[in-house]
Design a protein around this motif. Structure first.
Motif, PDB file in Angstrom:
ATOM      1  N   HIS A  53      23.549  14.741 -21.265  1.00  0.00           N
ATOM      2  CA  HIS A  53      24.075  14.833 -22.576  1.00  0.00           C
ATOM      3  C   HIS A  53      23.616  13.974 -23.731  1.00  0.00           C
ATOM      4  N   VAL A 214      46.552  19.390 -14.496  1.00  0.00           N
ATOM      5  CA  VAL A 214      46.088  20.540 -14.023  1.00  0.00           C
ATOM      6  C   VAL A 214      46.975  20.722 -12.883  1.00  0.00           C
ATOM      7  N   LYS A 340      23.126  25.439 -13.867  1.00  0.00           N
ATOM      8  CA  LYS A 340      24.570  26.199 -13.415  1.00  0.00           C
ATOM      9  C   LYS A 340      25.147  24.952 -12.741  1.00  0.00           C
ATOM     10  N   GLU A 343      26.603  22.706 -15.240  1.00  0.00           N
ATOM     11  CA  GLU A 343      27.883  23.483 -15.919  1.00  0.00           C
ATOM     12  C   GLU A 343      29.151  23.408 -15.168  1.00  0.00           C
ATOM     13  N   TYR A 344      28.886  23.844 -13.643  1.00  0.00           N
ATOM     14  CA  TYR A 344      30.084  23.992 -12.968  1.00  0.00           C
ATOM     15  C   TYR A 344      30.624  22.539 -12.719  1.00  0.00           C
ATOM     16  N   THR A 346      31.271  20.227 -14.660  1.00  0.00           N
ATOM     17  CA  THR A 346      32.120  19.910 -16.009  1.00  0.00           C
ATOM     18  C   THR A 346      33.496  20.118 -15.544  1.00  0.00           C
ATOM     19  N   GLY A 347      33.891  20.946 -14.436  1.00  0.00           N
ATOM     20  CA  GLY A 347      35.299  21.379 -14.228  1.00  0.00           C
ATOM     21  C   GLY A 347      35.951  22.343 -15.104  1.00  0.00           C
ATOM     22  N   LYS A 348      34.895  23.014 -15.899  1.00  0.00           N
ATOM     23  CA  LYS A 348      35.390  24.124 -16.844  1.00  0.00           C
ATOM     24  C   LYS A 348      35.906  25.452 -16.166  1.00  0.00           C
ATOM     25  N   TYR A 349      35.384  25.806 -14.595  1.00  0.00           N
ATOM     26  CA  TYR A 349      35.691  26.759 -13.973  1.00  0.00           C
ATOM     27  C   TYR A 349      36.869  26.319 -12.679  1.00  0.00           C
ATOM     28  N   GLY A 350      37.151  25.121 -13.052  1.00  0.00           N
ATOM     29  CA  GLY A 350      38.180  24.612 -11.963  1.00  0.00           C
ATOM     30  C   GLY A 350      37.699  23.952 -10.603  1.00  0.00           C
ATOM     31  N   ASP A 351      36.273  23.425 -10.838  1.00  0.00           N
ATOM     32  CA  ASP A 351      35.720  22.889  -9.499  1.00  0.00           C
ATOM     33  C   ASP A 351      36.020  21.418  -9.382  1.00  0.00           C
TER      34      ASP A 351
END
Length: 358
Positions: A53, A214, A340, A343-344, A346-351
């Protein structure tokens, strides 16, 4: 020596914002002091995301020079099997499964010479320099001064991919010098925080308290050994910790979120003469009244960087199950789907932890 292809699949960073997946990138050559591995998997670290980034810490700005040296292959959380060995290398053979400390020490600076190799002055880490490529490629070269460790052949990949982060977690907890009478607070229950929790549990503190915003992370923290978990969004965590400690505060506070609010919170809930361990990389500055460190509480303020001398213990105790790992590797993507994976990650999907496989 051994034979391996002349080209490979790799993710290559050519410049700021210029990351490209290549199918025929030149494979590293094996010199007399080198080891070449065929990569099994590579974790995606927050540092990889920040570098992609364009964070000034990596690419430089008006106040600091660029640290990265493109073109480079990212990735420092990786392991694989040896496919080629230089003639001067001893103690390893073709087929050994290995990983290495993420830093490649120079061996010549004052820190390397006095045993503090992880603070090596040049500070070359896998995955950020063109002559020190990382694990987001089919093959990786470990140069002469790499700190290489054998990994059991039978260890499942979803456990082996946690060796590097857990080694960082161990060093951080060791900095805190936890004893059996200590009330310990760990702020942040991501992958690294959870590595700290499962290791801190082995230290048998009087009370192990974990903070996170979280719920799924707090649930995992309990599973990994936390006695109590609190969400700072839902309750006054400083008041809760003071209540549990007769108004004194916790003995040790480990900051693993990278948020300024967690620093202020920790300084408020730690007792006089306590130990504050800072682990995180921050995206912004933290402003506090520093008199709390000196005049008010006389705190020991400690930093934690990388994972010196931690890999053998971590490899052994992940393998024997004493360090919990269940459910932390939540997604693995082939190198072709690197975008992908990032992207995952980043934790935006809960990973918790995402890796790239080959």
């Amino acid at each position: 020596m051994s034979n391996y292809p002349k080209t490979m699949k790799a993710l290559v960073a050519y410049g700021l914002g210029d990351y490209r997946f290549e199918t025929a990138y030149p494979t590293p050559e094996c010199g007399p002091d080198d080891i070449i591995i065929k990569t099994e998997g590579c974790g995606v670290c927050a540092g990889d995301l920040k570098c992609q980034h364009g964070a000034p810490k990596f690419w430089g700005d008006e106040s600091q020079p660029s640290w990265v040296k493109p073109p480079f292959i990212p990735g420092h959380e990786f392991l694989g099997k040896i496919v080629a060995i230089g003639e001067n290398v001893k103690g390893f053979e073709i087929g050994d499964r290995v990983t290495a400390d993420q830093i490649v020490p120079c061996g010549e600076c004052r820190f390397c010479k006095d045993g503090h190799y992880w603070m090596c002055q040049p500070h070359n880490i896998f995955g950020f320099q063109s002559d020190n490529n990382g694990g987001m490629a089919e093959y990786v070269r470990y140069p002469k001064t790499s700190v290489v460790h054998k990994v059991p052949q039978e260890m499942p990949l979803d456990k082996a991919m946690l060796i590097e982060p857990y080694a960082c977690s161990k060093h951080c907890v060791d900095r805190g010098q936890i004893g059996c009478d200590d009330v310990v607070v760990i702020s942040g229950a991501g992958t690294l925080g959870l590595g700290m929790i499962t290791y801190a549990r082995m230290k048998n503190p009087k009370l192990l308290i974990v903070l996170d915003m979280v719920q799924s992370r707090l649930d995992k923290a309990k599973e990994f050994g936390a006695d109590l978990v609190f969400n700072p969004q839902n309750q006054d965590v400083v008041a809760e910790v003071l209540k549990l400690t007769e108004g004194y505060g916790c003995d040790i506070y480990i900051e693993a979120t990278g948020h300024p609010s967690s620093v202020k919170q920790g300084l408020s809930m730690i007792r006089k003469l306590g130990r504050f361990v800072e682990f995180s990389v921050f995206g912004q500055e933290t402003t506090v009244d520093w008199s709390i460190i000196g005049d008010s509480k006389e705190l020991d303020l400690l930093g934690s960087h990388l994972s010196p001398y931690c890999y053998p213990f971590v490899i052994e105790n992940i393998n024997n199950g004493k360090l919990k790992t269940e459910g932390l590797i939540t997604n693995c993507f082939p190198i072709e789907e690197w975008e992908k994976a990032f992207e995952y990650a980043t934790g935006k999907y809960g990973d918790f932890k995402v890796c790239i496989t080959f």
